[in-house]
Design an enzyme around this catalytic site. Structure first.
Site, PDB file in Angstrom:
ATOM      1  N   HIS A 278      13.510 -26.506 -22.622  1.00 27.26           N
ATOM      2  CA  HIS A 278      13.144 -27.125 -21.345  1.00 27.26           C
ATOM      3  C   HIS A 278      13.805 -26.425 -20.160  1.00 27.26           C
ATOM      4  CE1 HIS A 278      13.244 -30.893 -18.598  1.00 27.26           C
ATOM      5  NE2 HIS A 278      12.165 -30.193 -18.383  1.00 27.26           N
TER       6      HIS A 278
ATOM      7  N   GLU B 286      17.518 -26.759 -21.517  1.00 26.23           N
ATOM      8  CA  GLU B 286      17.854 -27.730 -22.567  1.00 26.23           C
ATOM      9  C   GLU B 286      17.180 -27.292 -23.870  1.00 26.23           C
ATOM     10  OE1 GLU B 286      18.374 -32.076 -20.457  1.00 26.23           O
ATOM     11  OE2 GLU B 286      16.343 -31.320 -20.659  1.00 26.23           O
TER      12      GLU B 286
ATOM     13  N   SER C 249       8.914 -32.283 -20.308  1.00 28.82           N
ATOM     14  CA  SER C 249       9.991 -32.885 -19.519  1.00 28.82           C
ATOM     15  C   SER C 249      10.657 -34.025 -20.257  1.00 28.82           C
ATOM     16  CB  SER C 249       9.428 -33.483 -18.232  1.00 28.82           C
ATOM     17  OG  SER C 249       8.864 -32.504 -17.447  1.00 28.82           O
TER      18      SER C 249
ATOM     19  N   ASN D 174      16.554 -35.282 -17.471  1.00 29.68           N
ATOM     20  CA  ASN D 174      15.563 -36.229 -16.954  1.00 29.68           C
ATOM     21  C   ASN D 174      15.924 -37.685 -17.252  1.00 29.68           C
ATOM     22  OD1 ASN D 174      13.981 -34.488 -15.523  1.00 29.68           O
ATOM     23  ND2 ASN D 174      12.654 -34.001 -17.251  1.00 29.68           N
TER      24      ASN D 174
HETATM   25  N1  3HC Z   1      11.094 -18.480  -7.471  1.00 30.09           N
HETATM   26  C1  3HC Z   1      12.069 -17.545  -7.401  1.00 30.09           C
HETATM   27  N2  3HC Z   1      13.143 -17.658  -6.573  1.00 30.09           N
HETATM   28  C2  3HC Z   1      13.186 -18.732  -5.764  1.00 30.09           C
HETATM   29  C3  3HC Z   1      12.191 -19.738  -5.769  1.00 30.09           C
HETATM   30  C4  3HC Z   1      11.106 -19.555  -6.676  1.00 30.09           C
HETATM   31  N3  3HC Z   1      10.126 -20.470  -6.787  1.00 30.09           N
HETATM   32  N4  3HC Z   1      12.535 -20.689  -4.860  1.00 30.09           N
HETATM   33  C5  3HC Z   1      13.691 -20.288  -4.316  1.00 30.09           C
HETATM   34  N5  3HC Z   1      14.096 -19.125  -4.851  1.00 30.09           N
HETATM   35  C6  3HC Z   1      15.335 -18.405  -4.582  1.00 30.09           C
HETATM   36  C7  3HC Z   1      15.308 -17.785  -3.197  1.00 30.09           C
HETATM   37  O1  3HC Z   1      14.711 -16.499  -3.250  1.00 30.09           O
HETATM   38  C8  3HC Z   1      16.772 -17.735  -2.855  1.00 30.09           C
HETATM   39  O2  3HC Z   1      17.397 -16.640  -3.448  1.00 30.09           O
HETATM   40  P1  3HC Z   1      18.672 -15.922  -2.716  1.00 30.09           P
HETATM   41  O3  3HC Z   1      19.707 -16.996  -2.492  1.00 30.09           O
HETATM   42  O4  3HC Z   1      19.108 -14.887  -3.708  1.00 30.09           O
HETATM   43  O5  3HC Z   1      18.130 -15.362  -1.442  1.00 30.09           O
HETATM   44  C9  3HC Z   1      17.357 -18.971  -3.535  1.00 30.09           C
HETATM   45  O6  3HC Z   1      16.425 -19.324  -4.561  1.00 30.09           O
HETATM   46  C10 3HC Z   1      17.510 -20.090  -2.545  1.00 30.09           C
HETATM   47  O7  3HC Z   1      16.241 -20.318  -1.967  1.00 30.09           O
HETATM   48  P2  3HC Z   1      15.985 -20.586  -0.409  1.00 30.09           P
HETATM   49  O8  3HC Z   1      17.046 -19.912   0.402  1.00 30.09           O
HETATM   50  O9  3HC Z   1      14.550 -20.294  -0.096  1.00 30.09           O
HETATM   51  O10 3HC Z   1      16.071 -22.161  -0.292  1.00 30.09           O
HETATM   52  P3  3HC Z   1      17.191 -23.142  -0.741  1.00 30.09           P
HETATM   53  O11 3HC Z   1      18.557 -22.597  -0.546  1.00 30.09           O
HETATM   54  O12 3HC Z   1      16.794 -24.409  -0.078  1.00 30.09           O
HETATM   55  O13 3HC Z   1      16.982 -23.283  -2.316  1.00 30.09           O
HETATM   56  C11 3HC Z   1      16.069 -24.280  -4.235  1.00 30.09           C
HETATM   57  C12 3HC Z   1      15.763 -23.675  -2.866  1.00 30.09           C
HETATM   58  C13 3HC Z   1      16.550 -23.186  -5.197  1.00 30.09           C
HETATM   59  C14 3HC Z   1      14.751 -24.855  -4.729  1.00 30.09           C
HETATM   60  C15 3HC Z   1      17.190 -25.364  -4.051  1.00 30.09           C
HETATM   61  O14 3HC Z   1      16.831 -26.241  -3.027  1.00 30.09           O
HETATM   62  C16 3HC Z   1      17.440 -26.168  -5.305  1.00 30.09           C
HETATM   63  O15 3HC Z   1      18.120 -25.730  -6.228  1.00 30.09           O
HETATM   64  N6  3HC Z   1      16.906 -27.400  -5.327  1.00 30.09           N
HETATM   65  C17 3HC Z   1      17.062 -28.315  -6.457  1.00 30.09           C
HETATM   66  C18 3HC Z   1      16.108 -27.934  -7.517  1.00 30.09           C
HETATM   67  C19 3HC Z   1      16.246 -28.835  -8.724  1.00 30.09           C
HETATM   68  O16 3HC Z   1      16.974 -29.812  -8.751  1.00 30.09           O
HETATM   69  N7  3HC Z   1      15.478 -28.487  -9.765  1.00 30.09           N
HETATM   70  C20 3HC Z   1      15.436 -29.259 -10.985  1.00 30.09           C
HETATM   71  C21 3HC Z   1      14.210 -30.099 -10.958  1.00 30.09           C
HETATM   72  S1  3HC Z   1      14.078 -31.057 -12.432  1.00 30.09           S
HETATM   73  C22 3HC Z   1      13.050 -30.189 -13.410  1.00 30.09           C
HETATM   74  O17 3HC Z   1      12.540 -29.153 -13.070  1.00 30.09           O
HETATM   75  C23 3HC Z   1      12.798 -30.738 -14.767  1.00 30.09           C
HETATM   76  C24 3HC Z   1      11.432 -31.270 -14.920  1.00 30.09           C
HETATM   77  O18 3HC Z   1      11.230 -31.549 -16.290  1.00 30.09           O
HETATM   78  C25 3HC Z   1      11.187 -32.546 -14.127  1.00 30.09           C
END
Ligand code: 3HC
Length: 271
Positions: A128, A140, A107, A179
């Protein structure tokens, strides 16, 4: 993250070996991928044949020597520099192809330190992914001062053409691009919560309803993992001294308590 990345690679038609630390972790990773792919079938995003083919491309092992013939290895161990450095040293010993590329999904940790644990620093870089890896389109590509240009270019094309993700180029600096912006934001939200400024629900509602983020910062910390956020903040704070990255005490205490977020069933919220 490891399970998510393996799922992305297998769905893209690649032969994948997942190396885990023990049989329980292997079984949990496999179950996670199976569940995720089956959910995609239920939602009509994948047919059963494609799911079974993707699962058939995945092999699980606990023996790092099984990675000997790999062309690309993506390390996704927990955010501990010593563990990651020893994995890179081991990979350098076991991966036989001198053209193979060794990547880290870290990260925020310096890629150059992992590169220097190998005899092939020019073939080491950061790749990343973002959580959940099967959904988030960004990757990234992080080049250290020693990463060869052709390695960076090969991985960039691989990410866009084979994985269908959007690569961006980042420097080997604390937090890279995302990040460097995200961790201070998550730390501020946790500080807001611990000072009693607002409830977690209202902080999250504020950013979802006020800024159209898909989820608020407290819930996002749970998704990313409180341990991952803590270690990222610690490593950024250690290098930059930027007070915005100083880990909030509440975050440290929750990690000590094993409240790691979605993956442990409880973080700021319960799952
Ligand atoms: N695996 C596969 N697919 C997934 C999933 C998973 N773990 N979680 C959600 N999905 C899919 C769902 O199947 C759904 O697909 P569809 O639209 O085709 O039906 C879609 O994603 C949307 O999911 P939900 O309807 O269940 O729920 P949400 O609309 O609330 O979306 C989310 C969930 C995709 C997690 C959304 O809330 C999101 O994008 N959140 C922000 C995530 C973010 O910012 N991530 C970056 C984090 S930083 C990081 O990772 C870096 C690290 O180094 C710290």
């Amino acid at each position: 993250m490891g399970a998510g990345i393996a799922e992305v690679l297998a769905k893209s038609g690649l032969d994948v070996i997942v190396r885990e630390i023990n049989d329980e972790a292997s079984a949990a990773g496999k179950a996670r991928i199976e569940k995720s792919l089956s959910k995609a079938v239920e939602k009509g995003k994948l047919d059963e044949k494609a799911r079974d083919e993707a699962l058939g491309r995945l092999r699980f092992t606990t023996n790092i020597a099984d990675l000997a013939d790999r062309q690309l290895v993506i390390e996704a161990a927990s955010e501990n520099e010593e563990i990651k450095k020893s994995i890179f040293a081991e990979l350098d010993e076991v991966v036989t192809d001198p053209e193979a590329i060794l990547a880290s999904n870290t990260s925020s940790m310096p890629i150059i330190r992992f590169a220097q644990s190998t005899q092939r620093p020019e073939r080491v870089l950061g790749v990343h992914f973002f959580n959940p890896a099967p959904v988030q389109p960004l990757v990234e590509i992080v080049s250290s001062v020693l990463t060869a240009e052709d390695v960076r270019d090969t991985v960039t094309s691989f990410v866009s053409d084979v994985l269908g993700k959007n690569p961006v180029q980042a420097d080997d600096r604390p937090g890279f691009i995302v990040n460097a912006l995200l961790i201070p934001y998550l730390c501020s939200a946790i500080r807001m919560l611990e000072s009693g400024f607002a409830t977690k629900e209202d902080i999250d509602a504020g950013m979802v309803g006020g800024c159209a983020h898909p989820m608020g910062p407290i819930k996002l910390t749970d998704l990313v993992g409180l341990d991952t956020c803590l270690y990222a903040a610690q490593s950024m704070y250690e290098e930059t001294g930027d007070p915005a990255t100083k880990p909030p005490i509440l975050l440290s205490r929750m990690v000590d308590a094993g409240l790691l977020g979605v993956k442990s069933g409880r973080g700021f919220y319960e799952y």
